[in-house]
Structures are given as structure tokens and as C-alpha cells.
Scaffold this motif. Structure first.
Motif, PDB file in Angstrom:
ATOM      1  N   THR A 274       0.819  -1.218   0.000  1.00 15.45           N
ATOM      2  CA  THR A 274       0.000   0.000   0.000  1.00 15.45           C
ATOM      3  C   THR A 274       0.850   1.264   0.000  1.00 15.45           C
ATOM      4  OG1 THR A 274      -0.130  -0.103   2.415  1.00 15.45           O
ATOM      5  CG2 THR A 274      -1.916  -1.132   1.162  1.00 15.45           C
ATOM      6  N   VAL A 275       2.089   1.167   0.479  1.00 15.32           N
ATOM      7  CA  VAL A 275       2.980   2.334   0.489  1.00 15.32           C
ATOM      8  C   VAL A 275       3.801   2.301  -0.800  1.00 15.32           C
ATOM      9  CG1 VAL A 275       4.782   3.566   1.730  1.00 15.32           C
ATOM     10  CG2 VAL A 275       3.072   2.245   3.003  1.00 15.32           C
ATOM     11  N   ALA A 276       3.304   3.011  -1.804  1.00 17.81           N
ATOM     12  CA  ALA A 276       3.977   3.019  -3.108  1.00 17.81           C
ATOM     13  C   ALA A 276       4.812   4.286  -3.252  1.00 17.81           C
ATOM     14  CB  ALA A 276       2.954   2.936  -4.232  1.00 17.81           C
ATOM     15  N   ALA A 302      -3.952 -17.533 -22.185  1.00 15.55           N
ATOM     16  CA  ALA A 302      -3.476 -18.837 -21.717  1.00 15.55           C
ATOM     17  C   ALA A 302      -4.549 -19.637 -20.986  1.00 15.55           C
ATOM     18  CB  ALA A 302      -2.262 -18.651 -20.808  1.00 15.55           C
ATOM     19  N   GLY A 303      -5.625 -18.996 -20.548  1.00 15.03           N
ATOM     20  CA  GLY A 303      -6.707 -19.717 -19.903  1.00 15.03           C
ATOM     21  C   GLY A 303      -6.467 -20.074 -18.452  1.00 15.03           C
ATOM     22  N   SER A 304      -5.613 -19.330 -17.759  1.00 13.38           N
ATOM     23  CA  SER A 304      -5.371 -19.611 -16.343  1.00 13.38           C
ATOM     24  C   SER A 304      -6.623 -19.303 -15.521  1.00 13.38           C
ATOM     25  CB  SER A 304      -4.199 -18.777 -15.829  1.00 13.38           C
ATOM     26  OG  SER A 304      -3.022 -19.055 -16.550  1.00 13.38           O
ATOM     27  N   THR A 305      -6.837 -20.101 -14.473  1.00 13.37           N
ATOM     28  CA  THR A 305      -7.991 -19.895 -13.589  1.00 13.37           C
ATOM     29  C   THR A 305      -7.582 -19.484 -12.186  1.00 13.37           C
ATOM     30  OG1 THR A 305      -7.981 -22.252 -13.041  1.00 13.37           O
ATOM     31  CG2 THR A 305      -9.381 -21.546 -14.875  1.00 13.37           C
ATOM     32  N   GLU A 306      -6.287 -19.484 -11.896  1.00 15.85           N
ATOM     33  CA  GLU A 306      -5.779 -19.013 -10.609  1.00 15.85           C
ATOM     34  C   GLU A 306      -4.726 -17.950 -10.863  1.00 15.85           C
ATOM     35  OE1 GLU A 306      -5.004 -21.945  -7.421  1.00 15.85           O
ATOM     36  OE2 GLU A 306      -5.471 -23.447  -8.951  1.00 15.85           O
ATOM     37  N   LEU A 307      -4.812 -16.866 -10.105  1.00 11.64           N
ATOM     38  CA  LEU A 307      -3.919 -15.731 -10.335  1.00 11.64           C
ATOM     39  C   LEU A 307      -3.515 -15.107  -9.001  1.00 11.64           C
ATOM     40  CD1 LEU A 307      -2.654 -13.695 -12.416  1.00 11.64           C
ATOM     41  CD2 LEU A 307      -4.757 -12.361 -12.170  1.00 11.64           C
ATOM     42  N   HIS A 308      -2.251 -14.756  -8.906  1.00  8.94           N
ATOM     43  CA  HIS A 308      -1.748 -14.015  -7.752  1.00  8.94           C
ATOM     44  C   HIS A 308      -0.996 -12.794  -8.259  1.00  8.94           C
ATOM     45  CE1 HIS A 308       0.130 -13.004  -3.930  1.00  8.94           C
ATOM     46  NE2 HIS A 308       1.269 -12.902  -4.589  1.00  8.94           N
ATOM     47  N   ILE A 309      -1.294 -11.641  -7.654  1.00  6.05           N
ATOM     48  CA  ILE A 309      -0.618 -10.395  -8.015  1.00  6.05           C
ATOM     49  C   ILE A 309      -0.023  -9.805  -6.751  1.00  6.05           C
ATOM     50  CG2 ILE A 309      -0.832  -8.127  -9.094  1.00  6.05           C
ATOM     51  CD1 ILE A 309      -3.360  -9.080 -10.458  1.00  6.05           C
ATOM     52  N   GLY A 310       1.244  -9.451  -6.807  1.00 11.04           N
ATOM     53  CA  GLY A 310       1.904  -8.862  -5.656  1.00 11.04           C
ATOM     54  C   GLY A 310       2.822  -7.732  -6.073  1.00 11.04           C
ATOM     55  N   THR A 311       2.930  -6.739  -5.229  1.00 11.79           N
ATOM     56  CA  THR A 311       3.879  -5.638  -5.447  1.00 11.79           C
ATOM     57  C   THR A 311       4.689  -5.447  -4.173  1.00 11.79           C
ATOM     58  OG1 THR A 311       2.298  -3.940  -4.719  1.00 11.79           O
ATOM     59  CG2 THR A 311       2.356  -4.474  -7.079  1.00 11.79           C
ATOM     60  N   HIS A 312       5.915  -5.013  -4.363  1.00 18.37           N
ATOM     61  CA  HIS A 312       6.803  -4.794  -3.221  1.00 18.37           C
ATOM     62  C   HIS A 312       7.760  -3.667  -3.559  1.00 18.37           C
ATOM     63  CE1 HIS A 312       9.351  -5.412   0.204  1.00 18.37           C
ATOM     64  NE2 HIS A 312      10.394  -5.696  -0.557  1.00 18.37           N
ATOM     65  N   CYS A 313       7.842  -2.701  -2.667  1.00 20.07           N
ATOM     66  CA  CYS A 313       8.741  -1.568  -2.856  1.00 20.07           C
ATOM     67  C   CYS A 313       9.969  -1.768  -1.977  1.00 20.07           C
ATOM     68  CB  CYS A 313       8.022  -0.266  -2.504  1.00 20.07           C
ATOM     69  SG  CYS A 313       9.012   1.195  -2.844  1.00 20.07           S
ATOM     70  N   ALA A 314      11.076  -2.203  -2.610  1.00 21.15           N
ATOM     71  CA  ALA A 314      12.339  -2.397  -1.902  1.00 21.15           C
ATOM     72  C   ALA A 314      13.228  -1.176  -2.116  1.00 21.15           C
ATOM     73  CB  ALA A 314      13.024  -3.664  -2.422  1.00 21.15           C
TER      74      ALA A 314
END
Length: 390
Positions: A274-276, A302-314
Motif C-alpha cells: 500500500t505504500v507506493a 493462456a486460460g489460467s484460472t488461478e492468479l496471484h498479483i503482488g507488489t513490493h517496494c524495496a
């Protein structure tokens, strides 16, 4: 007539004169040989300098592809000291994806006369990044020596990337045109028909005298207006979500995931920082478009049915991760992605100044892993991080 006989002293003088003449001739020939040797040394040094300091790489390989000799530019291109290259196989610096092409190319050169050319993906000894090289090769056989391969290596990475950027620009233009067609179709087929129906209903209401019936029909008209307004909001959010500027990138990605799951059968998880950092409007929009296209590739193509999205500010970088998996009843073949779409994503990552890593699983039930690492620049005097918008 009396015979003329030379005295021993006269004969010695004649021999001394002839020896002196020969001495002068030998000295002259020796001076000429010295001048020739000097000229040859100068020419040798000149051609050695031309060889060593040429702007392209020159190599001499034996029939097995082992490096016998190379110049300074060749050593620089391969990222290794020249002395260390002698005795190394040239195939060591060929990308594994092009290893078979290099092997077939050398067989072709050894089996046919004349110059041959090929472009290969190569790797430096001091860097894992691949680059593109143009190889001009010819078999040479000197008298009394075994035939060798003379190779000229040129770095054509800039040209290859420019050609790829041209193809990507053409694909982008086509994609934009398709998006305009889709929006125009949605406006015409969906919103246009709704508004036409509302207009006809309103026209018919003007001739109706039954108040109860009018109220019922007005209620139906209000529901149709709500649907039309929902369509307008959906089209607007597809073009550019308002929350991207109001609430930030994380909120826009979350809305995009929910909207995608609403349209198709998709389960997703989110792990958004959340801290971008303050990336700037253009960088945020480019990142959102990147996520949008990556989801389209993974889910719609591609027809994927499972998805994960992540962001990280290093510190000094912004990391975006997308992982997807096929359904359990998917085919047992190895997962794959559209190569052109994957290259376009890599191109967009480069535009952002970052690098995209794509890992495909060997197991059909494994996860596809996309990771974008984008460097962040520090604002002078403030310590705030900015997106690199190169």
C-alpha cells in the motif's frame, strides 16, 4: 709474339679488387635487406594494430570451433581476457537456445566455400544478459597448414532491438485500433441500442393516459438508464480507471483483478504494497497497462484460472509479481505462453527501465511466474523515490 704472364703481385691485386667489388655489392644487398626487413616490420606492426584495434571482433578457430587467436575487440565482446580465450570453445559463448544453430552453421562453413553469415544470441563471460551478434565466417587453408575458420563478430544488438521495437510499435498500433473498435462496438451495440429503446419508450409515454401504467413503465426506464450508466462507467474504467490517480496503483490493480474475476471464472489473491513510491502519473499509467496486458496474456490467452498479483517496494527498486496456474483438468502438456505477447511484455519492461523475468514450470500443474523489477531513482535533496521513466 712473347706471351704476357702476370706476376704474383699483379694477380693478388686483381683478386683483391674483385673481392672489394663483391664486398661493396654484398654491403649494398645487406642494406637493401635491412630496409626490406624494416618495411616488413612496419607493415606487420601496422596490420597487427589494425587487427588488434579493429572496431569488430576477429577470431581464428580450428575445425572444432576452438579459439586459436582473437583481437582486443573480440575479447571485449565476449567479456574475457584475450589470453584466457585462446584454447576455449567458441560455443561456450553461444546462448543455449542457439547452440544447435551454431553447430549446423560451422558444418555448413566447413562443407562449402565462400563467406557465410548468421546472427546468434550470445552471452558474455562477465554478464548473464544475452546480446545479439552477427557472425561472418569463411574457411581458410594456408599452404602446409590445416584449414581454419576466420570469423568476424559484430554486435548488432541495437539493430535487433530496433527491429523488434518496430514490430512492437506495429502490434501496438493494431492493438489500439482493435481497442477502438471494441469501444465503438460497445457504444453502438450496447449503449446505443439502450438509448434508442429508451427514446421509443419515452415517445410512447407521451400518448399514454394511464397514470399507473406510466409509473410502471417509468420504473422500467429508470432501470434501463441505470444499466446504461453502468455501461458508460465500465467503458470509462476500461479506458482509464479514475482510481489510478485518486487512490493509487494498488487500488487500480485491485479493481482490475475484481473486474477480471467478474467477467471470467477466476480465483485470485492479492499482496499489494500500500505504500507506493512517488512514480509520477505516466509511470503509474504504464505500470497499470503492463499489469492489464499481463493479465490478458495469463487469463484470457493462456486460460489460467488461478492468479496471484503482488507488489513490493524495496530500496532502490519496485517489484511486481504475477503468478498463474492452469485448471486441474488442463492438458498434461508443458505450459507455454504466446511468444510474441511475451516479447511485447519484455519490451514494455525495458521502456520502464526494468527487466522482466518469465519462468515457465515443467510441471503442467505448476505456476507461471512473471516478475518485473524496475529501478527507482532518488529525487535530489529529498530522498523520495521516483520511478525511472526512461
Amino acid at each position: 709474339m712473347p706471351s704476357q704472364r702476370q706476376t704474383p703481385g699483379g694477380l693478388a691485386d686483381k683478386l683483391a679488387h674483385e673481392l672489394h667489388v663483391h664486398q661493396i655489392e654484398l654491403a649494398s644487398q645487406n642494406d637493401e635487406l635491412r630496409r626490406t626487413q624494416t618495411d616488413l616490420s612496419v607493415a606487420r606492426d601496422r596490420y597487427r594494430d589494425l587487427f588488434d584495434f579493429a572496431p569488430v571482433g576477429y577470431f581464428t578457430l580450428d575445425r572444432g570451433g576452438v579459439i586459436l587467436e582473437c583481437n582486443l575487440a573480440g575479447a571485449t565482446l565476449l567479456g574475457e581476457r584475450r589470453a584466457a580465450l585462446e584454447g576455449c570453445s567458441f560455443s561456450r559463448f553461444v546462448s543455449p537456445a542457439d547452440g544447435d544453430r551454431w553447430h549446423l552453421f560451422t558444418r555448413k562453413v566447413l562443407g562449402a566455400e565462400g563467406p557465410h553469415r548468421i546472427e546468434l544470441a550470445l552471452q558474455r563471460a562477465d554478464s548473464p544478459d544475452a546480446w545479439h551478434g552477427q557472425i561472418d565466417c569463411q574457411q581458410m587453408a594456408l599452404p602446409g597448414q590445416e584449414s581454419t575458420l576466420w570469423v568476424m563478430l559484430t554486435d548488432v544488438t541495437a539493430r535487433v532491438l530496433a527491429d523488434f521495437d518496430q514490430r512492437v510499435a506495429a502490434l501496438d498500433t493494431e492493438a489500439r485500433e482493435l481497442e477502438r473498435q471494441r469501444v465503438a462496438l460497445a457504444l453502438h451495440e450496447d449503449l446505443g441500442q439502450r438509448l434508442s429503446a429508451l427514446k421509443m419508450e419515452l415517445a410512447s409515454l407521451s400518448h399514454s393516459e394511464d397514470i399507473a401504467a406510466c409509473r410502471e413503465r417509468i420504473g422500467a426506464l429508470m432501470a434501463s438508464l441505470d444499466d446504461a450508466m453502468s455501461t458508460v462507467r465500465r467503458i470509462t474504467q476500461d479506458l482509464r480507471p479514475p482510481m489510478l490517480n485518486d487512490l493509487g496503483l494498488a487500488a487500480a490493480i485491485e479493481w482490475l483483478a475484481h473486474d477480471t474475476a467478474r467477467r471470467v471464472e477466476l480465483s485470485f489473491t492479492l499482496s499489494l504494497d500500500t505504500v507506493a513510491p512517488d512514480m509520477g502519473e505516466q509511470t503509474r499509467l504504464a505500470l497499470y497497462r503492463f499489469v492489464q496486458q499481463a493479465i490478458a496474456l495469463l487469463v484470457f490467452d493462456a486460460g489460467s484460472t488461478e492468479l496471484h498479483i503482488g507488489t513490493h517496494c524495496a530500496p532502490g527498486r519496485f517489484v511486481l509479481v504475477l503468478r498463474s496456474r492452469w485448471p486441474c483438468q488442463a492438458t498434461s502438456s508443458t505450459p507455454s505462453l504466446d511468444p510474441d505477447a511475451a516479447r511485447i511484455l519484455e519490451h514494455r519492461a525495458r521502456i520502464l527501465g526494468g527487466r522482466l523475468m518469465i519462468n515457465l514450470p515443467r510441471d503442467p500443474q505448476g505456476w507461471i511466474h512473471l516478475e518485473l523489477v524496475m529501478p527507482l531513482a532518488e529525487r535530489p535533496g529529498t530522498g523520495a523515490l521516483l520511478g525511472d521513466c526512461r
